[in-house]
Design a protein around this motif. Structure first.
Motif, PDB file in Angstrom:
ATOM      1  N   ALA A  86       0.666  -1.441  -0.038  1.00 35.93           N
ATOM      2  CA  ALA A  86       0.342   0.010  -0.314  1.00 35.93           C
ATOM      3  C   ALA A  86       0.898   1.414   0.136  1.00 35.93           C
ATOM      4  O   ALA A  86       1.822   1.295   0.107  1.00 35.93           O
ATOM      5  CB  ALA A  86      -0.801  -0.020   1.159  1.00 35.93           C
ATOM      6  N   ARG A  87       0.064   2.157  -0.240  1.00 32.59           N
ATOM      7  CA  ARG A  87       0.919   3.767  -0.693  1.00 32.59           C
ATOM      8  C   ARG A  87       0.756   3.913   1.181  1.00 32.59           C
ATOM      9  O   ARG A  87      -0.324   4.079   2.089  1.00 32.59           O
ATOM     10  CB  ARG A  87      -0.207   4.484  -1.369  1.00 32.59           C
ATOM     11  N   HIS A  88       2.015   4.449   1.814  1.00 32.77           N
ATOM     12  CA  HIS A  88       1.824   5.568   3.177  1.00 32.77           C
ATOM     13  C   HIS A  88       1.798   6.602   2.685  1.00 32.77           C
ATOM     14  O   HIS A  88       3.916   6.963   2.554  1.00 32.77           O
ATOM     15  CB  HIS A  88       2.601   4.418   3.840  1.00 32.77           C
ATOM     16  N   GLY A  89       1.687   8.318   2.666  1.00 32.49           N
ATOM     17  CA  GLY A  89       2.082   9.281   3.003  1.00 32.49           C
ATOM     18  C   GLY A  89       3.389   8.746   1.368  1.00 32.49           C
ATOM     19  O   GLY A  89       3.081   9.062  -0.313  1.00 32.49           O
ATOM     20  N   ASN A  90       4.562   9.538   1.610  1.00 34.78           N
ATOM     21  CA  ASN A  90       6.064   9.689   0.577  1.00 34.78           C
ATOM     22  C   ASN A  90       6.513   8.446   0.362  1.00 34.78           C
ATOM     23  O   ASN A  90       7.409   8.236   0.310  1.00 34.78           O
ATOM     24  CB  ASN A  90       6.440  11.054   0.945  1.00 34.78           C
ATOM     25  N   TYR A  91       6.322   6.970   0.684  1.00 34.34           N
ATOM     26  CA  TYR A  91       6.943   6.264   0.138  1.00 34.34           C
ATOM     27  C   TYR A  91       5.806   4.899   0.382  1.00 34.34           C
ATOM     28  O   TYR A  91       4.294   4.927   0.635  1.00 34.34           O
ATOM     29  CB  TYR A  91       7.263   5.571   1.546  1.00 34.34           C
ATOM     30  N   ASP A  92       5.909   4.368  -0.728  1.00 37.87           N
ATOM     31  CA  ASP A  92       5.442   2.188  -0.400  1.00 37.87           C
ATOM     32  C   ASP A  92       5.491   1.726   0.184  1.00 37.87           C
ATOM     33  O   ASP A  92       6.694   1.390   0.263  1.00 37.87           O
ATOM     34  CB  ASP A  92       5.380   1.996  -1.767  1.00 37.87           C
ATOM     35  N   ARG A  93       5.031   1.028   1.135  1.00 37.85           N
ATOM     36  CA  ARG A  93       4.784  -0.169   1.976  1.00 37.85           C
ATOM     37  C   ARG A  93       5.050  -1.170   1.422  1.00 37.85           C
ATOM     38  O   ARG A  93       3.462  -2.067   1.117  1.00 37.85           O
ATOM     39  CB  ARG A  93       4.253   0.080   3.478  1.00 37.85           C
ATOM     40  N   VAL A  94       5.848  -2.538   2.001  1.00 39.48           N
ATOM     41  CA  VAL A  94       5.876  -3.975   1.424  1.00 39.48           C
ATOM     42  C   VAL A  94       5.266  -4.548   2.263  1.00 39.48           C
ATOM     43  O   VAL A  94       6.594  -4.370   3.283  1.00 39.48           O
ATOM     44  CB  VAL A  94       5.785  -4.491   0.441  1.00 39.48           C
ATOM     45  N   VAL A  95       4.667  -5.273   2.648  1.00 40.17           N
ATOM     46  CA  VAL A  95       4.769  -6.328   4.715  1.00 40.17           C
ATOM     47  C   VAL A  95       4.084  -7.832   4.428  1.00 40.17           C
ATOM     48  O   VAL A  95       3.381  -8.111   4.144  1.00 40.17           O
ATOM     49  CB  VAL A  95       3.325  -5.676   5.244  1.00 40.17           C
ATOM     50  N   PHE A  96       5.460  -8.065   4.950  1.00 36.59           N
ATOM     51  CA  PHE A  96       5.318 -10.105   4.803  1.00 36.59           C
ATOM     52  C   PHE A  96       5.245 -10.481   5.829  1.00 36.59           C
ATOM     53  O   PHE A  96       5.685 -10.321   7.172  1.00 36.59           O
ATOM     54  CB  PHE A  96       6.677 -10.462   4.828  1.00 36.59           C
ATOM     55  N   GLU A  97       3.484 -10.778   6.355  1.00 35.17           N
ATOM     56  CA  GLU A  97       3.416 -11.714   7.369  1.00 35.17           C
ATOM     57  C   GLU A  97       3.600 -13.040   7.533  1.00 35.17           C
ATOM     58  O   GLU A  97       3.086 -13.810   6.451  1.00 35.17           O
ATOM     59  CB  GLU A  97       2.210 -11.014   7.975  1.00 35.17           C
ATOM     60  N   PHE A  98       3.960 -13.089   8.884  1.00 41.03           N
ATOM     61  CA  PHE A  98       4.668 -15.149   9.205  1.00 41.03           C
ATOM     62  C   PHE A  98       3.961 -15.724  10.179  1.00 41.03           C
ATOM     63  O   PHE A  98       3.476 -13.959  11.417  1.00 41.03           O
ATOM     64  CB  PHE A  98       5.921 -15.256   9.622  1.00 41.03           C
ATOM     65  N   LYS A  99       3.892 -16.526  10.444  1.00 37.60           N
ATOM     66  CA  LYS A  99       3.056 -17.345  11.904  1.00 37.60           C
ATOM     67  C   LYS A  99       4.500 -18.223  12.566  1.00 37.60           C
ATOM     68  O   LYS A  99       5.312 -17.967  12.022  1.00 37.60           O
ATOM     69  CB  LYS A  99       2.607 -19.093  10.876  1.00 37.60           C
ATOM     70  N   GLY A 100       3.616 -17.552  13.957  1.00 39.65           N
ATOM     71  CA  GLY A 100       4.773 -17.535  14.805  1.00 39.65           C
ATOM     72  C   GLY A 100       5.574 -16.128  15.159  1.00 39.65           C
ATOM     73  O   GLY A 100       4.793 -15.169  14.703  1.00 39.65           O
ATOM     74  N   LYS A 101       7.064 -16.175  15.948  1.00 38.60           N
ATOM     75  CA  LYS A 101       6.904 -15.262  17.168  1.00 38.60           C
ATOM     76  C   LYS A 101       7.495 -14.777  16.216  1.00 38.60           C
ATOM     77  O   LYS A 101       8.479 -13.406  16.444  1.00 38.60           O
ATOM     78  CB  LYS A 101       6.793 -15.168  18.333  1.00 38.60           C
TER      79      LYS A 101
END
Length: 205
Positions: A86-101
């Protein structure tokens, strides 16, 4: 008559001593437990959704160099179960989500074309003038039965910087995603918890 009274007194004294010792142990426990909790609590992750929102509004300098972090604490293989952009202000953000801690070991760098799939060696077409590779070790993006945990493995978010986002490897405990970006701009890496996430922000200019 004196002897029975003495026995009664001694017995009474022993009972009182036993009660006092028990009371001391209980008091000691009541003092120790809060200290133990205080030592443990700071180690627990405390990042909340509000923290992530504040993080999204902050500015940063970033880097164009390689980024690598090893995590020997991962037990087994970390499972990647979601990827977002997604776009956030003056940058683009990519999120990688994992199971576990725990996050797996990761390596991030801008690479040259052609971008190739790790198994077949086939060229993976990606839009843009730069290609940011994110490689996870001791990780997988499929279940034990072989079903993909992320079905949308090729996407075109068409953000200001991130144009394409494709998986190029999910083999032998290695998972690799490559971002096709309009320009190889500086980026930053943020680790978040609850759930476990690796965040990559790429500046617009």
């Amino acid at each position: 008559m004196i002897w029975p009274l003495a026995v009664l007194f001694i017995a009474s004294g022993c009972s009182s001593s036993a009660i006092d010792n028990t009371a001391v142990v209980n008091q000691s426990n009541s003092r120790v437990e809060p200290v133990t909790e205080n030592k443990i609590k700071p180690k627990l992750p405390t990042v909340s959704a509000a923290d992530e929102s504040r993080e999204a509004l902050s500015d940063f300098v970033g880097t164009a160099d390689n980024t690598e972090k090893k995590n020997p604490n991962v037990i087994g293989v970390a499972v990647l179960n979601e990827v977002r952009s997604a776009r956030h202000g003056n940058y683009d953000r990519v999120v990688f989500e994992f199971k576990g801690k725990d996050l797996p070991t990761y390596h991030i760098e801008y690479i040259d074309r052609p971008v190739r799939a790790c198994g077949s060696g086939d060229v993976v077409p990606l839009a843009g003038d730069g290609w940011l590779e994110v490689r996870f070790s001791d990780a997988q993006a499929h279940t034990a039965e072989g079903a993909p945990t992320i079905k949308d493995r090729s996407r075109s978010p068409n953000l200001p910087i991130v144009k394409d986002l494709k998986i190029t490897c999910d083999f032998e405990a290695e998972v690799t995603w490559v971002m096709g970006v309009s320009s190889p701009n500086r980026y930053r890496v943020v680790e978040l918890s609850k759930p476990t996430r690796l965040v990559i922000d790429i500046k617009h200019d």
